[in-house]
Design a protein around this motif. Structure first.
Motif, mmCIF file in Angstrom:
data_model
loop_
_atom_site.group_PDB
_atom_site.id
_atom_site.type_symbol
_atom_site.label_atom_id
_atom_site.label_comp_id
_atom_site.label_asym_id
_atom_site.label_seq_id
_atom_site.Cartn_x
_atom_site.Cartn_y
_atom_site.Cartn_z
ATOM 1 N N TYR A 50 0.828 -1.226 -0.066
ATOM 2 C CA TYR A 50 -0.038 -0.150 0.074
ATOM 3 C C TYR A 50 0.944 1.201 -0.075
ATOM 4 O O TYR A 50 0.290 2.498 -0.043
ATOM 5 C CB TYR A 50 -1.004 -0.018 1.076
ATOM 6 C CG TYR A 50 -2.005 -1.041 1.169
ATOM 7 C CD1 TYR A 50 -3.025 -1.110 0.189
ATOM 8 C CD2 TYR A 50 -2.071 -1.901 2.005
ATOM 9 C CE1 TYR A 50 -3.908 -2.182 0.049
ATOM 10 C CE2 TYR A 50 -2.779 -3.251 2.008
ATOM 11 C CZ TYR A 50 -3.891 -3.166 1.043
ATOM 12 O OH TYR A 50 -4.898 -4.173 0.936
ATOM 13 N N LYS A 51 2.203 1.040 0.184
ATOM 14 C CA LYS A 51 2.997 2.299 0.056
ATOM 15 C C LYS A 51 2.775 3.440 1.151
ATOM 16 O O LYS A 51 3.199 4.268 0.936
ATOM 17 C CB LYS A 51 2.912 3.020 -1.501
ATOM 18 C CG LYS A 51 2.930 1.976 -2.452
ATOM 19 C CD LYS A 51 4.213 1.253 -2.462
ATOM 20 C CE LYS A 51 4.411 0.266 -3.768
ATOM 21 N NZ LYS A 51 5.430 -0.429 -3.965
ATOM 22 N N THR A 52 2.709 2.823 2.297
ATOM 23 C CA THR A 52 2.235 3.490 3.395
ATOM 24 C C THR A 52 3.562 4.038 4.194
ATOM 25 O O THR A 52 4.436 3.201 4.309
ATOM 26 C CB THR A 52 1.407 2.760 4.396
ATOM 27 O OG1 THR A 52 0.287 2.081 3.694
ATOM 28 C CG2 THR A 52 0.576 3.997 5.471
ATOM 29 N N PRO A 53 3.484 5.343 4.620
ATOM 30 C CA PRO A 53 4.635 5.904 5.505
ATOM 31 C C PRO A 53 4.788 5.253 6.880
ATOM 32 O O PRO A 53 3.739 4.903 7.530
ATOM 33 C CB PRO A 53 4.523 7.495 5.563
ATOM 34 C CG PRO A 53 3.694 7.706 4.325
ATOM 35 C CD PRO A 53 2.955 6.583 4.051
ATOM 36 N N ILE A 54 6.019 4.959 7.100
ATOM 37 C CA ILE A 54 6.108 4.253 8.728
ATOM 38 C C ILE A 54 6.873 5.298 9.486
ATOM 39 O O ILE A 54 8.017 5.924 9.179
ATOM 40 C CB ILE A 54 6.730 2.836 8.491
ATOM 41 C CG1 ILE A 54 6.095 1.983 7.625
ATOM 42 C CG2 ILE A 54 6.821 2.286 10.001
ATOM 43 C CD1 ILE A 54 7.309 0.671 7.518
ATOM 44 N N TYR A 55 6.303 5.373 10.853
ATOM 45 C CA TYR A 55 6.923 6.236 11.809
ATOM 46 C C TYR A 55 7.460 5.285 12.852
ATOM 47 O O TYR A 55 6.298 4.692 13.602
ATOM 48 C CB TYR A 55 6.011 7.420 12.228
ATOM 49 C CG TYR A 55 5.844 8.378 11.142
ATOM 50 C CD1 TYR A 55 6.495 9.627 11.238
ATOM 51 C CD2 TYR A 55 4.946 8.158 10.053
ATOM 52 C CE1 TYR A 55 6.361 10.653 10.107
ATOM 53 C CE2 TYR A 55 4.719 9.330 8.925
ATOM 54 C CZ TYR A 55 5.508 10.402 9.128
ATOM 55 O OH TYR A 55 5.288 11.342 7.973
ATOM 56 N N ALA A 56 8.699 5.398 13.294
ATOM 57 C CA ALA A 56 9.076 4.682 14.554
ATOM 58 C C ALA A 56 10.351 5.343 15.015
ATOM 59 O O ALA A 56 10.639 6.163 14.356
ATOM 60 C CB ALA A 56 9.118 3.109 14.277
ATOM 61 N N ASN A 57 10.633 4.991 16.439
ATOM 62 C CA ASN A 57 11.653 5.688 16.734
ATOM 63 C C ASN A 57 13.021 5.001 16.283
ATOM 64 O O ASN A 57 12.988 3.876 15.730
ATOM 65 C CB ASN A 57 11.883 5.758 18.599
ATOM 66 C CG ASN A 57 11.636 4.598 18.925
ATOM 67 O OD1 ASN A 57 12.429 3.560 18.527
ATOM 68 N ND2 ASN A 57 10.476 4.285 19.878
ATOM 69 N N THR A 58 14.165 5.577 16.590
ATOM 70 C CA THR A 58 15.562 5.214 16.036
ATOM 71 C C THR A 58 15.726 3.472 16.362
ATOM 72 O O THR A 58 16.155 2.745 15.641
ATOM 73 C CB THR A 58 16.669 5.902 16.514
ATOM 74 O OG1 THR A 58 16.355 7.290 15.881
ATOM 75 C CG2 THR A 58 18.028 5.321 15.897
ATOM 76 N N LYS A 59 15.673 3.362 17.719
ATOM 77 C CA LYS A 59 15.863 1.972 18.229
ATOM 78 C C LYS A 59 15.030 0.949 17.817
ATOM 79 O O LYS A 59 15.365 -0.155 17.602
ATOM 80 C CB LYS A 59 15.907 1.878 19.751
ATOM 81 C CG LYS A 59 17.374 2.721 20.329
ATOM 82 C CD LYS A 59 17.260 2.799 21.850
ATOM 83 C CE LYS A 59 18.434 3.471 22.343
ATOM 84 N NZ LYS A 59 18.438 3.349 24.020
ATOM 85 N N THR A 60 13.650 1.233 17.695
ATOM 86 C CA THR A 60 12.607 0.407 17.172
ATOM 87 C C THR A 60 12.938 0.148 15.514
ATOM 88 O O THR A 60 12.929 -1.049 15.146
ATOM 89 C CB THR A 60 11.163 0.900 17.457
ATOM 90 O OG1 THR A 60 11.149 1.081 18.785
ATOM 91 C CG2 THR A 60 10.218 0.055 16.604
ATOM 92 N N TRP A 61 13.341 1.228 14.628
ATOM 93 C CA TRP A 61 13.761 0.874 13.461
ATOM 94 C C TRP A 61 15.069 -0.071 13.092
ATOM 95 O O TRP A 61 14.752 -1.209 12.500
ATOM 96 C CB TRP A 61 14.137 1.954 12.526
ATOM 97 C CG TRP A 61 13.214 2.857 11.925
ATOM 98 C CD1 TRP A 61 12.705 4.141 12.387
ATOM 99 C CD2 TRP A 61 12.231 2.533 10.823
ATOM 100 N NE1 TRP A 61 11.563 4.652 11.690
ATOM 101 C CE2 TRP A 61 11.444 3.619 10.451
ATOM 102 C CE3 TRP A 61 12.069 1.341 10.257
ATOM 103 C CZ2 TRP A 61 10.557 3.440 9.623
ATOM 104 C CZ3 TRP A 61 11.425 1.367 9.125
ATOM 105 C CH2 TRP A 61 10.505 2.321 8.910
#
Length: 264
Positions: free
Chosen positions: A74-85
């Motif tokens: 679906y080409k959705t943007p993802i937001y997460a903190n640095t350590k989670t990424w």
């Protein structure tokens, strides 16, 4: 303007929450397969293609299991903190750079007419965080996967209009159950999960006059039951003079079926 939300799925097998306003549509976590996620959206009459962003609380599989497949489709943007990424990169696979965004713990990010306030929690993940959502004077708190609720967190989540809060286990069921002691100790510890009684106690300290809805989330399928969780939380709140059904309502969530899309 109205803030609407649905707990698409909640439990040890997968978690996902949908919310929308007039301007934005957000998904928090994507812990079920891509096919199941699409089906859950269909059940509430919404389309994954319309999502503006996915926010990730932490990297455990019941929160990110379907994330890679879902966003590649679906080409959705993802937001997460640095350590989670860093922690989830091997789980979710390759993600296009233009879909990867950082949202650090303890900060607030604006998505159109929604202010999303993030805060850290005690849970055995890289850098777990949860959220309060503010829009048009309304406030929704999402708070699952935590060992205890600090005074700092209580201050952040106080007086929300609605709570989606963990009520993971009944302590007696857990202690008498089949789990080995090391797993029981982990669940009961400060980086594990909170019990039904703990959920009721926390709620008794943070709900306000405008609080109308409580959703009990992330129930253990082995160490809890919906009826038991609801009864335990209700009893604790009634000890503090709150009348369930009059002052506010308590709702179940389910690992397979979404709650009704509801407006605050």
């Amino acid at each position: 303007m109205t803030l609407k939300y649905s707990v698409l799925a909640s439990g040890s097998t997968g978690n996902a929450i949908y919310l929308e306003t007039e301007q934005k549509k957000l998904l928090i976590d994507c812990g079920l397969s891509g096919r199941k996620m699409t089906n859950l959206f269909n059940q509430i009459g919404k389309s994954p293609e319309d999502l503006d962003a996915i926010l990730v609380t932490h990297e455990h599989s019941d929160h990110v299991k379907g994330l890679g497949v879902f966003v590649r489709r679906y080409k959705t943007p993802i937001y997460a903190n640095t350590k989670t990424w860093q922690a989830m990169s091997s789980v979710i696979g390759d993600i296009s750079v233009d879909q990867k965004f950082t949202f650090e713990t303890g900060t607030t990010k604006v998505f159109g007419d929604i202010d999303v306030e993030s805060f850290g929690v005690s849970h055995d993940a890289a850098d777990p965080m949860f959220f309060t959502f503010h829009s048009a004077g309304k406030k929704l708190t999402l708070l699952t996967d935590l060992g205890y609720v600090s005074d700092k967190i209580k201050g952040i989540i106080k007086h929300s209009n609605a709570y989606i809060i963990e009520s993971n286990h009944d302590i007696q069921m857990l202690m008498m159950g089949r789990y080995p002691w090391n797993i029981k100790r982990r669940i009961l510890g400060d980086s594990g999960h909170i019990s039904n009684e703990d959920a009721g106690l926390v709620l008794s300290e943070v709900i306000g006059n405008e609080t109308k809805s409580i959703y009990l989330a992330h129930l253990s399928k082995d160490n809890n039951m919906k009826e038991l969780a609801r009864m335990s939380v209700q009893q604790k709140l009634e000890q503090y003079g709150l009348k369930i059904g009059e002052d506010l309502s308590i709702y179940d969530t389910d690992p397979e079926n979404p709650t009704t899309l509801t407006a605050i």
